[in-house]
Design a protein around this motif. Structure first.
Motif, PDB file in Angstrom:
ATOM      1  N   TYR A 165      -5.836 -35.866 -47.610  1.00  0.00           N
ATOM      2  CA  TYR A 165      -4.914 -34.982 -48.326  1.00  0.00           C
ATOM      3  C   TYR A 165      -5.555 -34.443 -49.605  1.00  0.00           C
ATOM      4  O   TYR A 165      -5.487 -33.250 -49.911  1.00  0.00           O
ATOM      5  N   ALA A 166      -6.207 -35.346 -50.379  1.00  0.00           N
ATOM      6  CA  ALA A 166      -6.768 -34.965 -51.673  1.00  0.00           C
ATOM      7  C   ALA A 166      -7.875 -33.930 -51.541  1.00  0.00           C
ATOM      8  O   ALA A 166      -8.077 -33.107 -52.443  1.00  0.00           O
ATOM      9  N   GLN A 167      -8.603 -33.941 -50.432  1.00  0.00           N
ATOM     10  CA  GLN A 167      -9.691 -32.984 -50.257  1.00  0.00           C
ATOM     11  C   GLN A 167      -9.181 -31.595 -49.896  1.00  0.00           C
ATOM     12  O   GLN A 167      -9.948 -30.634 -49.917  1.00  0.00           O
ATOM     13  N   ARG A 168      -7.887 -31.484 -49.587  1.00  0.00           N
ATOM     14  CA  ARG A 168      -7.295 -30.172 -49.288  1.00  0.00           C
ATOM     15  C   ARG A 168      -6.307 -29.695 -50.338  1.00  0.00           C
ATOM     16  O   ARG A 168      -6.003 -28.511 -50.411  1.00  0.00           O
ATOM     17  N   HIS A 169      -5.799 -30.635 -51.139  1.00  0.00           N
ATOM     18  CA  HIS A 169      -4.742 -30.297 -52.086  1.00  0.00           C
ATOM     19  C   HIS A 169      -5.149 -30.746 -53.493  1.00  0.00           C
ATOM     20  O   HIS A 169      -5.088 -31.944 -53.789  1.00  0.00           O
ATOM     21  N   PRO A 170      -5.537 -29.839 -54.366  1.00  0.00           N
ATOM     22  CA  PRO A 170      -5.911 -30.240 -55.730  1.00  0.00           C
ATOM     23  C   PRO A 170      -4.710 -30.757 -56.504  1.00  0.00           C
ATOM     24  O   PRO A 170      -3.564 -30.388 -56.241  1.00  0.00           O
ATOM     25  N   MET A 171      -4.988 -31.612 -57.469  1.00  0.00           N
ATOM     26  CA  MET A 171      -3.940 -32.161 -58.316  1.00  0.00           C
ATOM     27  C   MET A 171      -3.649 -31.179 -59.438  1.00  0.00           C
ATOM     28  O   MET A 171      -4.550 -30.814 -60.204  1.00  0.00           O
TER      29      MET A 171
ATOM     30  N   ARG B  40       9.939 -41.238 -45.589  1.00  0.00           N
ATOM     31  CA  ARG B  40      10.900 -40.190 -45.933  1.00  0.00           C
ATOM     32  C   ARG B  40      11.957 -40.725 -46.901  1.00  0.00           C
ATOM     33  O   ARG B  40      12.339 -40.058 -47.875  1.00  0.00           O
ATOM     34  N   GLU B  41      12.414 -41.926 -46.674  1.00  0.00           N
ATOM     35  CA  GLU B  41      13.404 -42.528 -47.559  1.00  0.00           C
ATOM     36  C   GLU B  41      12.832 -42.722 -48.957  1.00  0.00           C
ATOM     37  O   GLU B  41      13.499 -42.461 -49.958  1.00  0.00           O
ATOM     38  N   TRP B  42      11.583 -43.198 -49.019  1.00  0.00           N
ATOM     39  CA  TRP B  42      10.924 -43.357 -50.326  1.00  0.00           C
ATOM     40  C   TRP B  42      10.848 -42.019 -51.045  1.00  0.00           C
ATOM     41  O   TRP B  42      11.142 -41.932 -52.247  1.00  0.00           O
TER      42      TRP B  42
ATOM     43  N   HIS C   9       3.928 -35.318 -53.770  1.00  0.00           N
ATOM     44  CA  HIS C   9       3.409 -34.205 -52.973  1.00  0.00           C
ATOM     45  C   HIS C   9       2.682 -34.717 -51.732  1.00  0.00           C
ATOM     46  O   HIS C   9       2.778 -34.132 -50.650  1.00  0.00           O
ATOM     47  N   PHE C  10       1.957 -35.815 -51.879  1.00  0.00           N
ATOM     48  CA  PHE C  10       1.288 -36.425 -50.726  1.00  0.00           C
ATOM     49  C   PHE C  10       2.302 -36.830 -49.666  1.00  0.00           C
ATOM     50  O   PHE C  10       2.126 -36.555 -48.474  1.00  0.00           O
ATOM     51  N   ALA C  11       3.377 -37.496 -50.098  1.00  0.00           N
ATOM     52  CA  ALA C  11       4.405 -37.912 -49.141  1.00  0.00           C
ATOM     53  C   ALA C  11       5.049 -36.700 -48.473  1.00  0.00           C
ATOM     54  O   ALA C  11       5.268 -36.688 -47.255  1.00  0.00           O
ATOM     55  N   GLU C  12       5.341 -35.677 -49.268  1.00  0.00           N
ATOM     56  CA  GLU C  12       5.966 -34.468 -48.721  1.00  0.00           C
ATOM     57  C   GLU C  12       5.062 -33.796 -47.691  1.00  0.00           C
ATOM     58  O   GLU C  12       5.525 -33.397 -46.604  1.00  0.00           O
ATOM     59  N   GLN C  13       3.781 -33.659 -48.023  1.00  0.00           N
ATOM     60  CA  GLN C  13       2.846 -33.012 -47.100  1.00  0.00           C
ATOM     61  C   GLN C  13       2.670 -33.841 -45.823  1.00  0.00           C
ATOM     62  O   GLN C  13       2.579 -33.290 -44.728  1.00  0.00           O
ATOM     63  N   SER C  14       2.626 -35.151 -45.973  1.00  0.00           N
ATOM     64  CA  SER C  14       2.489 -36.013 -44.797  1.00  0.00           C
ATOM     65  C   SER C  14       3.690 -35.856 -43.871  1.00  0.00           C
ATOM     66  O   SER C  14       3.539 -35.699 -42.646  1.00  0.00           O
TER      67      SER C  14
END
Length: 438
Positions: free
Chosen positions: A374-380, A411-413, A390-395
């Motif tokens: 995820y981090a290699q495609r989505h900059p912080m 999803r609950e988290w 954002h990681f959880a949402e994208q996953s």
């Protein structure tokens, strides 16, 4: 500069051990991890005993193209006052790029990245240091950093760059001998030559830390024992000047207190060996500071804003290649940039796991590879808490994780935390999480 003596980096994980450790004259605390109105009890007790506490900043980004953020400077000043610190320290690095100066999206590195040793970068750094000095209630010292990569077209050595910086601003220097070793392995730079060029009369204190080598690259981990080459550089430095303070840094993988005390003893021995060597003739092949050839006049003929924009564009292009997968800027080593990009992604994964420990609990062994991908495609672009969300949402948007029960728990988290006000987990939800973790 007051004598500090032998110190250790204060971290919550080893707070009790540090308090009980004999021969600790001072400690250093990461500034961003200290709340001025609610000092940790351990730090308060150390202060009451007369142990100096130095706040060590990691997020100011003095080497960046933008002027230092007034809010970050005010926070650093507040911590200096709360800790009654003799000085504060920061890094010669940039940690973010983009934004209004370059008309590009703002990017966060989540790590200290090297500035190019050029006149433009030096002019900007000097102005940023002066701004910081004016805003802080105590003296400022700045630290040389470790680097995996080199900038193309550099105009000065590290020693010359630091000499000019100290000469033009009067800033003190925090010399990290482990970082000199890192740059020796990764960039072929001779630590002895760097020490010969650095103005040691500006030395505030010294950092010592450990790391590890993998595939010819040295990683400054702060999670491994201090190696002999780093202690040898410390001895060389102590033979040239008497450092006011020497501090052991350890951030991860903490050993037992006895091992930390052995490392501190080795550091003291290395300093004593340098003092014993002091006064003997210097190596003939190492130039003395006064003999270092200058690279030109220190004055900057162009407006600072032009230098800031040029530096900003260069830093944004590099950071975008590292965290967003854009093309590698011309002149950089692609393989080394790949190593740095993976290291940045891995560090993000580690920090997010601390900020949101439920994620590795929910995802198990799949957390780290999923986050690194995820981090290699989505900059912080924000803080680590936002990064976790954002990681959880994208996953979840991509249908991951594949296991339905794990996906429901993730999803609950995310739902618990993504709203404007987190919803309290129900009794049933807490019981289900405990059951799923078994």
């Amino acid at each position: 500069m007051e004598r500090l003596g032998t110190g250790i980096g204060w971290r919550p994980e080893i707070a009790d051990a540090v308090e009980a450790m004999p021969g600790i004259d001072w400690v250093e605390a990461v500034a961003e991890n200290v709340c001025p109105g609610h000092l940790p009890d351990s730090l308060a007790r150390l202060r009451e005993r007369g142990v100096s506490v130095v706040p060590h900043g990691v997020s100011l980004g003095l080497g960046g193209a933008e002027r230092p953020d007034a809010g970050r400077l005010a926070a650093l000043a507040e911590r200096a006052v709360a800790l009654d610190a003799p000085l504060v320290t920061e890094h010669i690095a940039f940690v973010r790029a983009g934004g209004a100066l370059t008309a590009s999206p703002p990017l966060e590195a989540g790590h200290l990245l090297p500035v190019p040793r050029t006149r433009d970068a030096l002019d900007v750094l000097c102005e940023n240091v002066r701004i910081a000095q004016d805003a802080l209630p105590v003296p400022l010292a700045v630290e040389n950093i470790a680097a995996l990569i080199s900038w193309p077209g550099e105009e000065m050595t590290e020693g010359q760059f630091l000499y000019e910086l100290a000469d033009r601003t009067g800033v003190r220097l925090l010399i990290d001998v482990a970082n000199l070793h890192t740059n020796h392995v990764n960039r072929g730079e001779d630590p002895a030559e760097a020490l010969a060029e650095i103005p040691l009369e500006a030395l505030a204190y010294v950092h010592v830390a450990g790391g590890f080598e993998r595939d010819g690259v040295w990683h400054d981990s702060h999670a491994h024992p201090v190696p002999r080459p780093v202690l040898d550089i410390l001895t060389d430095l102590a033979s040239r000047t008497s450092p006011a303070g020497v501090l052991l840094e350890r951030d991860e993988n903490f050993p037992d207190p006895a091992e930390l005390e052995r490392e501190l003893s080795a550091i003291r021995s290395a300093v004593e060996a340098g003092r014993a060597r002091a006064g003997k003739p210097a190596r003939a092949d190492v130039p003395r500071t006064g003999d270092v050839p200058r690279t030109g006049p220190a004055a900057a003929p162009e407006p600072r804003d032009a230098a800031r924009q040029r530096l900003g564009l260069a830093q944004a292009a590099l950071l975008s290649a590292l965290v967003a997968g854009t093309p590698v800027p011309e002149g950089f080593d692609r393989a080394r940039l790949g190593v740095q990009a993976r290291a940045l992604a891995g560090k993000r994964a580690d920090v997010v796991a601390k900020v949101a420990p439920e994620l590795p609990e929910i995802l198990g062994a799949g957390y780290r590879p999923a986050f690194v991908a995820y981090a290699q495609r989505h900059p912080m672009t924000g803080g680590y808490r936002r990064d976790a969300l954002h990681f959880a949402e994208q996953s979840l948007s991509a249908g991951h994780p594949e296991d339905a029960r794990t996906r429901r728990e993730l999803r609950e988290w995310w739902l618990d935390r993504a709203g404007t006000a987190p919803r309290p987990p129900s009794r049933m939800a807490r019981a289900r999480r405990a059951l799923l973790r078994r």
